[in-house]
Scaffold this active site. Sequence first.
Site, PDB file in Angstrom:
ATOM      1  CG  ASN A  30      -1.712   1.258   1.434  1.00  0.00           C
ATOM      2  OD1 ASN A  30      -1.330   2.278   1.470  1.00  0.00           O
ATOM      3  ND2 ASN A  30      -3.091   1.101   0.921  1.00  0.00           N
ATOM      4  CB  THR A  53      -5.386   2.362  -3.777  1.00  0.00           C
ATOM      5  OG1 THR A  53      -5.895   3.355  -3.129  1.00  0.00           O
ATOM      6  CG2 THR A  53      -6.388   1.862  -4.621  1.00  0.00           C
ATOM      7  CD  GLU A  54      -5.873   4.117   1.936  1.00  0.00           C
ATOM      8  OE1 GLU A  54      -5.475   4.893   2.553  1.00  0.00           O
ATOM      9  OE2 GLU A  54      -5.026   3.276   1.206  1.00  0.00           O
ATOM     10  CG  ASN A  55      -9.549   4.195  -3.708  1.00  0.00           C
ATOM     11  OD1 ASN A  55      -8.338   3.830  -3.539  1.00  0.00           O
ATOM     12  ND2 ASN A  55     -10.053   4.699  -4.786  1.00  0.00           N
TER      13      ASN A  55
END
Length: 228
Positions: A30, A53-55
């Site tokens: 990440n 990516t955390e989205n």
Amino acid sequence: MSAAFDTLKLSSAQIAWRAAQDMEDGAYVNLGIGFPEMIAKFQPEGRDVVYHTENGVLGFGEAPAAGEEDWDLINAGKKAITLKPGAAFFHHADSFAMVRGGHLDLAVLGAYQVAENGDLANWSTGKGGVPAVGGAMDLVHGARRVAVVTDHVTRKGEPKLLKRCALPLTGLGCVTRVYTSLAVIDVEDGRFVLREKLPQLSFEDLQSVTGAELKIHGDVADLAVPEL
């Protein structure tokens, strides 16, 4: 920090390049919002790193060329991304299940301050600052390793690497390696251990702009990067 240091120090792109060289083949990584996002641009040829990516995207590549953006494809920092073969999309909750479940090998974040015991402060500049911790608190405790990319000092020339952080913490004892504009430093047994430094810079000069004692275990390599 004096003007002499300013002429020596690495650019953000060069710091990102150096961090990219340590990405292991097959690692799930990440990249934090802002400066760390640059690392994807410098992935070594022939090495397969899977960026998260955390989205909700796994397997993105470097930023598209100007004018070729698809604004349905963005990272957590709302920057346009490209996709690699096999990329996947998923719900935000599933993304954080990956983070909290320990499925990321590495998280790379920016920092306002890093303490010699590995504490990280990267979300608040204190009074008047804008709180924006985002997913960082999850990342620093969910990823197996945490690295930081940062200038060695603040814009005022004050050390960012300290005995103890003065700003609100993102995570306790979480940082394992720091890539700065002057050096590469590991956090081991509650101490900063110098691994690489710019060859033009003496150890004494580096120590003078570091807010905690630098230890040396074995040889210190030259921090060599290309012109970018």
